[in-house]
Write a protein that holds these residues in place. Sequence first.
Motif, PDB file in Angstrom:
ATOM      1  N   PRO A   1       0.961  -1.235  -0.051  1.00 28.38           N
ATOM      2  CA  PRO A   1      -0.247   0.084  -0.106  1.00 28.38           C
ATOM      3  C   PRO A   1       0.884   1.318  -0.086  1.00 28.38           C
ATOM      4  O   PRO A   1       1.724   1.397   0.875  1.00 28.38           O
ATOM      5  CB  PRO A   1      -0.927  -0.051   1.212  1.00 28.38           C
ATOM      6  N   ASN A   2       0.351   2.251  -0.982  1.00 28.20           N
ATOM      7  CA  ASN A   2       1.180   3.305  -0.885  1.00 28.20           C
ATOM      8  C   ASN A   2       0.857   4.373   0.303  1.00 28.20           C
ATOM      9  O   ASN A   2      -0.392   4.513   0.438  1.00 28.20           O
ATOM     10  CB  ASN A   2       1.079   4.231  -2.376  1.00 28.20           C
ATOM     11  N   GLN A   3       1.774   5.031   0.576  1.00 21.02           N
ATOM     12  CA  GLN A   3       1.498   6.145   1.811  1.00 21.02           C
ATOM     13  C   GLN A   3       2.127   7.357   1.295  1.00 21.02           C
ATOM     14  O   GLN A   3       3.159   7.905   1.918  1.00 21.02           O
ATOM     15  CB  GLN A   3       2.031   5.511   3.289  1.00 21.02           C
ATOM     16  N   PRO A   4       1.295   8.112   0.549  1.00 17.77           N
ATOM     17  CA  PRO A   4       1.840   9.452   0.132  1.00 17.77           C
ATOM     18  C   PRO A   4       1.890  10.570   1.290  1.00 17.77           C
ATOM     19  O   PRO A   4       0.997  10.496   1.915  1.00 17.77           O
ATOM     20  CB  PRO A   4       0.616   9.851  -1.037  1.00 17.77           C
ATOM     21  N   GLN A   5       2.965  11.319   1.187  1.00 24.19           N
ATOM     22  CA  GLN A   5       3.083  12.230   2.056  1.00 24.19           C
ATOM     23  C   GLN A   5       2.927  13.646   1.596  1.00 24.19           C
ATOM     24  O   GLN A   5       3.645  14.085   0.623  1.00 24.19           O
ATOM     25  CB  GLN A   5       4.843  12.175   2.460  1.00 24.19           C
ATOM     26  N   PHE A   6       2.029  14.437   1.933  1.00 25.99           N
ATOM     27  CA  PHE A   6       1.514  15.579   1.542  1.00 25.99           C
ATOM     28  C   PHE A   6       2.103  16.933   1.923  1.00 25.99           C
ATOM     29  O   PHE A   6       2.522  16.891   3.288  1.00 25.99           O
ATOM     30  CB  PHE A   6       0.063  15.729   1.824  1.00 25.99           C
ATOM     31  N   LEU A   7       2.504  17.968   1.240  1.00 27.56           N
ATOM     32  CA  LEU A   7       3.275  18.995   1.563  1.00 27.56           C
ATOM     33  C   LEU A   7       2.219  20.116   1.788  1.00 27.56           C
ATOM     34  O   LEU A   7       2.450  21.054   2.377  1.00 27.56           O
ATOM     35  CB  LEU A   7       4.271  19.327   0.563  1.00 27.56           C
ATOM     36  N   ALA A   8       0.901  20.071   1.510  1.00 27.84           N
ATOM     37  CA  ALA A   8      -0.100  21.070   1.598  1.00 27.84           C
ATOM     38  C   ALA A   8      -1.328  20.318   1.887  1.00 27.84           C
ATOM     39  O   ALA A   8      -1.672  19.313   1.767  1.00 27.84           O
ATOM     40  CB  ALA A   8      -0.041  21.950   0.369  1.00 27.84           C
ATOM     41  N   GLY A   9      -2.202  21.094   2.298  1.00 24.46           N
ATOM     42  CA  GLY A   9      -3.728  20.847   2.891  1.00 24.46           C
ATOM     43  C   GLY A   9      -3.949  20.216   4.024  1.00 24.46           C
ATOM     44  O   GLY A   9      -2.961  20.324   5.067  1.00 24.46           O
ATOM     45  N   ALA A  10      -4.753  19.856   4.693  1.00 20.18           N
ATOM     46  CA  ALA A  10      -5.111  19.307   5.908  1.00 20.18           C
ATOM     47  C   ALA A  10      -4.326  18.202   6.645  1.00 20.18           C
ATOM     48  O   ALA A  10      -4.176  17.974   7.638  1.00 20.18           O
ATOM     49  CB  ALA A  10      -6.764  18.900   6.209  1.00 20.18           C
ATOM     50  N   THR A  11      -3.825  17.327   5.455  1.00 23.55           N
ATOM     51  CA  THR A  11      -2.901  16.285   6.056  1.00 23.55           C
ATOM     52  C   THR A  11      -1.463  16.308   5.874  1.00 23.55           C
ATOM     53  O   THR A  11      -0.578  15.443   5.584  1.00 23.55           O
ATOM     54  CB  THR A  11      -3.673  15.027   5.293  1.00 23.55           C
ATOM     55  N   SER A  12      -1.118  17.644   5.677  1.00 19.31           N
ATOM     56  CA  SER A  12       0.239  18.200   5.170  1.00 19.31           C
ATOM     57  C   SER A  12       1.216  17.560   6.493  1.00 19.31           C
ATOM     58  O   SER A  12       0.818  17.748   7.802  1.00 19.31           O
ATOM     59  CB  SER A  12       0.286  19.495   4.937  1.00 19.31           C
ATOM     60  N   VAL A  13       2.208  17.198   6.005  1.00 15.56           N
ATOM     61  CA  VAL A  13       3.382  16.682   7.032  1.00 15.56           C
ATOM     62  C   VAL A  13       3.852  17.974   7.600  1.00 15.56           C
ATOM     63  O   VAL A  13       4.417  18.094   8.853  1.00 15.56           O
ATOM     64  CB  VAL A  13       4.653  16.113   6.483  1.00 15.56           C
ATOM     65  N   LEU A  14       3.793  19.067   7.216  1.00 15.95           N
ATOM     66  CA  LEU A  14       4.066  20.391   7.762  1.00 15.95           C
ATOM     67  C   LEU A  14       3.221  20.677   8.929  1.00 15.95           C
ATOM     68  O   LEU A  14       3.632  21.570  10.022  1.00 15.95           O
ATOM     69  CB  LEU A  14       4.186  21.633   6.768  1.00 15.95           C
ATOM     70  N   ARG A  15       2.042  20.471   9.043  1.00 16.24           N
ATOM     71  CA  ARG A  15       1.086  20.562  10.180  1.00 16.24           C
ATOM     72  C   ARG A  15       1.279  19.709  11.150  1.00 16.24           C
ATOM     73  O   ARG A  15       1.048  19.811  12.522  1.00 16.24           O
ATOM     74  CB  ARG A  15      -0.416  20.364   9.871  1.00 16.24           C
ATOM     75  N   ALA A  16       2.154  18.546  10.970  1.00 19.43           N
ATOM     76  CA  ALA A  16       2.289  17.662  11.943  1.00 19.43           C
ATOM     77  C   ALA A  16       3.414  17.969  12.830  1.00 19.43           C
ATOM     78  O   ALA A  16       3.646  17.696  13.967  1.00 19.43           O
ATOM     79  CB  ALA A  16       2.542  16.202  11.315  1.00 19.43           C
ATOM     80  N   LEU A  17       4.326  18.768  12.312  1.00 22.27           N
ATOM     81  CA  LEU A  17       5.620  19.060  13.212  1.00 22.27           C
ATOM     82  C   LEU A  17       5.560  20.410  13.826  1.00 22.27           C
ATOM     83  O   LEU A  17       4.194  21.029  13.861  1.00 22.27           O
ATOM     84  CB  LEU A  17       6.495  19.835  11.978  1.00 22.27           C
ATOM     85  N   ASP A  18       6.117  20.412  15.133  1.00 22.41           N
ATOM     86  CA  ASP A  18       5.799  21.391  16.009  1.00 22.41           C
ATOM     87  C   ASP A  18       6.222  22.836  15.604  1.00 22.41           C
ATOM     88  O   ASP A  18       7.170  23.018  14.969  1.00 22.41           O
ATOM     89  CB  ASP A  18       6.427  21.049  17.392  1.00 22.41           C
ATOM     90  N   ASP A  19       5.605  23.733  16.153  1.00 20.61           N
ATOM     91  CA  ASP A  19       5.744  25.020  15.992  1.00 20.61           C
ATOM     92  C   ASP A  19       7.158  25.690  15.839  1.00 20.61           C
ATOM     93  O   ASP A  19       7.566  26.592  15.109  1.00 20.61           O
ATOM     94  CB  ASP A  19       4.866  26.056  16.735  1.00 20.61           C
ATOM     95  N   ASP A  20       7.650  25.397  17.007  1.00 22.81           N
ATOM     96  CA  ASP A  20       8.875  25.933  17.303  1.00 22.81           C
ATOM     97  C   ASP A  20       9.969  25.490  16.357  1.00 22.81           C
ATOM     98  O   ASP A  20      10.830  26.478  16.025  1.00 22.81           O
ATOM     99  CB  ASP A  20       9.572  25.553  18.752  1.00 22.81           C
TER     100      ASP A  20
END
Length: 475
Positions: free
Chosen positions: A367-386
């Motif tokens: 199963p493929n697990q694409p990693q997104f850079l934009a949108g509600a499922t973006s990996v950037l949203r998962a990273l901490d603010d600091d």
Amino acid sequence: MKISMTFSSIGLILCVLLFLVDNGGSLLQENSNVHRHRARNPFILSEPLRLVKTEAGTVEIISGEQEDLLQVHQIGLNFVTLEPQALLLPQYIDTSCVLYVQQGKVRLGWVRDDGLSQQDMETGDVMIIPGGNVFYLFNTDVAQRLRIFGLFDTSESLDKRGRFQSFYVAGGFDPPTVLSGFDSDVLAAALKVSREEVTEILSAQSKGPIVYTTRRQSEMMSRSLSSWSWMNIVRDYVPNMFQKAADYRPYNLLKKHRGFRNKNGWTIAVDGKEYRPLKKADAGVFAVSLKPGAVLAPHWNPRATEIAVVTNGTGTIQISYPNGSSALDQRVDVGTIFVVPRYYPMCQIASRDGPFEFVGFSTSSRPNQPQFLAGATSVLRALDDDTLAVAFDVPSDRLRTILDGQEDAVILPGFTEEPRAASKVTPLVGYTQYIQPGHAILAMPRAEQAPYNVTTQWLGFKHAPCCDGLCTFSM
């Protein structure tokens, strides 16, 4: 003596010049072709090489010999086109092949260990043909052309150019069959017939590997397959006991429950977990449909390279290199074949004129697990603010305002909607300013405004920018 040597030298020079004139064109053309090949973007594949062409259809391939990215993964692509009621003659190939019915209806005849298996397939069906198994393809439709898109494993092929080889078991003069490679006396003894009868069956067919069938032949070959039997009834109630039998049936990608769907489009994929034969081929199949102007959000695939063909509409493919430079930014249309290497970020954008659709293969059955850079499922949203604030060198509250603005996931609305205004702008009324070439007035809510030089964007103006001399601008 000196004169004769001079004439000899001149003669030698003339010979060299004549050689260059005769051969220079071809040499320059060859060098030009090499240059064009190197200059062409490697992510957009070249035109397929035609292996078979008859009045009834064609077989084309793209191999590692043509494309470095295919050679790295030891895969190739094949494209089969059959006219209505045409037959691709029985054969086997020296590699396994994943088939996807892009358009039309087809009957696949396939010789298994327990005899002949026949499967009726339609648009969206996926089927695996193992290397060395005899098969044939018959277009059962009376009006529609059949199109099949395939992926084959060149690591199994004996052809070092990265192609597959067809071994026809039935044919004659054209195509010759593997039987023709044996002595006629040996064949006569093996078949228990006369040499004349051997010659008769090996010299009649001359129409090529793809032939039309007569009306009577078509009716006989199109007879409905018997779908009712006690075995089928038991399979419906005890599917796990007959999982192996299910491996010999096609899997329809388009009838599967959509993997992801929203107002902007959908994506679907099938892997080896859902369709076991894909495990043996170590491949997956997917399809994407984007509504006008929609964007498949920038993302990368951590498990597989993807190879796809555009099946409907027009759009733009963008791919990024690891260093952040553009690897590809190209408008594509129906028939364009593109490849995106594993880990490379990509983005697909539909034109505003209509939907944009493509279908393809991935080089892994997992199963493929694409990693997104934009949108509600973006990996950037998962990273901490600091961490992000330090990485981007932007204040965290400002960064979150930017990164959290997109509410949709995976498939985004794109450019069909106007951008959100950062703040309400009060228009100026009765204001006139003389401006010079290349200058314009920005619509800002204050009494006095100085000219501002702009090059690309014009916001809120009643008139186009002036090209030369002084002109006035009124609001």
